[in-house]
Design a protein around this motif. Structure first.
Motif, PDB file in Angstrom:
ATOM      1  N   GLU A 141      25.195  46.140 -28.885  1.00  0.00           N
ATOM      2  CA  GLU A 141      23.975  46.559 -30.048  1.00  0.00           C
ATOM      3  C   GLU A 141      22.970  46.195 -28.103  1.00  0.00           C
ATOM      4  OE1 GLU A 141      20.982  44.405 -33.554  1.00  0.00           O
ATOM      5  OE2 GLU A 141      23.000  43.002 -31.817  1.00  0.00           O
ATOM      6  N   ALA A 142      21.769  47.478 -28.523  1.00  0.00           N
ATOM      7  CA  ALA A 142      20.553  47.441 -27.726  1.00  0.00           C
ATOM      8  C   ALA A 142      21.052  48.337 -26.512  1.00  0.00           C
ATOM      9  CB  ALA A 142      19.549  46.127 -27.277  1.00  0.00           C
ATOM     10  N   ALA A 143      22.060  49.066 -26.321  1.00  0.00           N
ATOM     11  CA  ALA A 143      22.174  49.463 -25.156  1.00  0.00           C
ATOM     12  C   ALA A 143      21.650  50.865 -24.879  1.00  0.00           C
ATOM     13  CB  ALA A 143      24.425  49.567 -24.879  1.00  0.00           C
ATOM     14  N   LYS A 144      21.234  50.867 -23.692  1.00  0.00           N
ATOM     15  CA  LYS A 144      20.362  52.844 -23.751  1.00  0.00           C
ATOM     16  C   LYS A 144      21.202  53.640 -23.740  1.00  0.00           C
ATOM     17  CE  LYS A 144      17.299  54.931 -19.974  1.00  0.00           C
ATOM     18  NZ  LYS A 144      16.701  54.567 -19.144  1.00  0.00           N
ATOM     19  N   LEU A 145      20.934  54.262 -24.386  1.00  0.00           N
ATOM     20  CA  LEU A 145      22.060  55.687 -24.584  1.00  0.00           C
ATOM     21  C   LEU A 145      21.820  56.916 -23.220  1.00  0.00           C
ATOM     22  CD1 LEU A 145      20.438  57.115 -28.049  1.00  0.00           C
ATOM     23  CD2 LEU A 145      23.446  56.135 -27.462  1.00  0.00           C
ATOM     24  N   PRO A 146      23.341  57.215 -22.855  1.00  0.00           N
ATOM     25  CA  PRO A 146      23.646  57.952 -21.789  1.00  0.00           C
ATOM     26  C   PRO A 146      22.305  59.320 -21.375  1.00  0.00           C
ATOM     27  CG  PRO A 146      25.609  57.720 -22.610  1.00  0.00           C
ATOM     28  CD  PRO A 146      24.808  57.192 -23.318  1.00  0.00           C
ATOM     29  N   TYR A 239      14.393  42.030 -22.199  1.00  0.00           N
ATOM     30  CA  TYR A 239      15.685  43.219 -23.473  1.00  0.00           C
ATOM     31  C   TYR A 239      16.851  42.205 -22.505  1.00  0.00           C
ATOM     32  CZ  TYR A 239      18.268  47.164 -23.207  1.00  0.00           C
ATOM     33  OH  TYR A 239      19.604  47.761 -23.317  1.00  0.00           O
ATOM     34  N   ARG A 240      17.545  42.696 -23.047  1.00  0.00           N
ATOM     35  CA  ARG A 240      19.082  42.126 -22.190  1.00  0.00           C
ATOM     36  C   ARG A 240      19.844  42.969 -23.847  1.00  0.00           C
ATOM     37  NH1 ARG A 240      21.823  37.673 -24.458  1.00  0.00           N
ATOM     38  NH2 ARG A 240      20.418  36.409 -26.255  1.00  0.00           N
ATOM     39  N   THR A 241      20.822  43.233 -22.914  1.00  0.00           N
ATOM     40  CA  THR A 241      22.499  43.809 -24.268  1.00  0.00           C
ATOM     41  C   THR A 241      22.777  42.783 -25.259  1.00  0.00           C
ATOM     42  OG1 THR A 241      23.986  44.572 -22.715  1.00  0.00           O
ATOM     43  CG2 THR A 241      22.319  45.955 -23.351  1.00  0.00           C
ATOM     44  N   GLY A 242      23.383  44.075 -26.423  1.00  0.00           N
ATOM     45  CA  GLY A 242      23.654  42.467 -27.105  1.00  0.00           C
ATOM     46  C   GLY A 242      23.530  41.994 -28.505  1.00  0.00           C
ATOM     47  N   ILE A 243      21.963  42.171 -28.210  1.00  0.00           N
ATOM     48  CA  ILE A 243      20.639  41.070 -29.473  1.00  0.00           C
ATOM     49  C   ILE A 243      19.897  42.648 -29.899  1.00  0.00           C
ATOM     50  CG2 ILE A 243      21.380  39.001 -28.129  1.00  0.00           C
ATOM     51  CD1 ILE A 243      18.506  39.398 -27.727  1.00  0.00           C
ATOM     52  N   SER A 244      19.596  41.742 -31.196  1.00  0.00           N
ATOM     53  CA  SER A 244      17.992  42.834 -31.486  1.00  0.00           C
ATOM     54  C   SER A 244      16.796  42.129 -30.947  1.00  0.00           C
ATOM     55  CB  SER A 244      18.006  42.694 -32.962  1.00  0.00           C
ATOM     56  OG  SER A 244      16.864  43.334 -33.430  1.00  0.00           O
TER      57      SER A 244
END
Length: 292
Positions: A141-146, A239-244
């Motif tokens: 979740e919240a990962a940046k897309l390619p 910001y970090r991934t894995g959370i909203s």
């Protein structure tokens, strides 16, 4: 300044009242768009306006229209709103209105996503894709897309939800030439805005653009642009991934409403003063960071 729940101009013909904007006719070829302080959540207009919200949306839109004017034409006319209303109404439009060209809106929402968030995260978890666009496996979740993706939506009638549609459905709605132009322009607008916002400490996770055409078929960027109402802004610091991640928008309002015994239909409950204040602060902070 007293918050504005709705405008009440008498010097111009009234045309339409949306969730946030009130629209008046200026002659046959122009419109006055007034950004009120109304807030909608879950597609319901709330009874309490957010102080200063309309001015923030207007100032941010003016900022982005100027900054991105080299990418695509826009609907601004350069006419000051105060010049098209009676003297007694100038304070009502000052800082919160635009005089724009009267164009034919294209009946799709041009959504661009750069991160896996919101409904896109739900879609990805269920299908491995967002709006039918296949994505790499294992994204958090919240990962940046390619790369940013264009995921159009239908323009729903008032009170109904916009619905994601395929690119081919967008083609069927506005024609292939316009659909392809909107896709390419929207992705470029998002990419340039995202690069700029990153230098100001803000991640633009996704956003929605609207477009219209003139009598010659020339594409114009219309409505509002890259505001907390039309975009998902995240502070880079949190910001970090894995959370909203926390966002610069009405999330305080949504979170509070989720705790209330409310069926998400009108009328909505009244908002407490602290929720109104925190939401106003978030809008102001987005303006200060991006347009300072």
């Amino acid at each position: 300044m007293k918050p504005m729940l709705q405008s009440d101009l008498k010097s111009l013909p009234f045309l339409h009242r949306g969730k946030v904007r009130d629209i008046y006719a200026v002659g046959d070829d122009k419109l006055l768009i007034v950004q009120t302080d109304r807030l909608s959540a879950f597609d319901v207009i709330l009874p309490d306006p957010i102080p200063g919200k309309g001015r923030v949306l207007t100032q941010l839109s003016y900022f982005w229209f100027e900054k991105l004017g080299h990418v695509v034409a826009n609907h601004l006319t350069g006419i000051t709103p105060e010049s098209v209303v009676n003297a007694s109404e100038r304070d009502a439009v000052a800082g919160r209105a635009m005089v724009v060209k009267r164009l034919k809106p294209l009946m799709i929402e041009a959504v661009v996503r750069g991160y896996v968030a919101g409904s896109g995260w739900k879609d990805y978890k269920a299908t491995g894709a967002i709006c039918g666009i296949k994505l790499p496996a294992g994204l958090a979740e919240a990962a940046k897309l390619p790369a940013p993706i264009f995921t159009p939506a239908s323009k729903a009638p008032a009170g109904q939800h916009d619905e994601n549609i395929s690119f081919e459905e967008a083609v069927n709605t506005v024609g292939r030439a316009h659909a392809e132009q909107v896709r390419d322009v929207a992705i470029r607008l998002y990419s340039e805005a995202s690069d700029y916002a990153a230098t100001k400490g803000i991640i633009i996770a996704d956003t929605k653009f609207e477009f219209g055409v003139d009598d010659a078929g020339k594409l114009h960027l219309i409505d509002e642009v890259l505001t907390p109402d039309s975009s998902r802004f995240w502070p880079k610091s949190g910001y970090r991934t894995g959370i909203s991640p926390p966002s610069f928008d009405k999330q305080f309002v949504r979170d509070w409403l989720e705790t209330q015994p409310w069926n998400k239909k009108a009328p909505a409950p009244k908002l407490p003063p602290d929720v109104l204040a925190k939401t106003a602060e978030k809008y102001e902070e987005a303006l200060r960071l991006l347009a300072a």
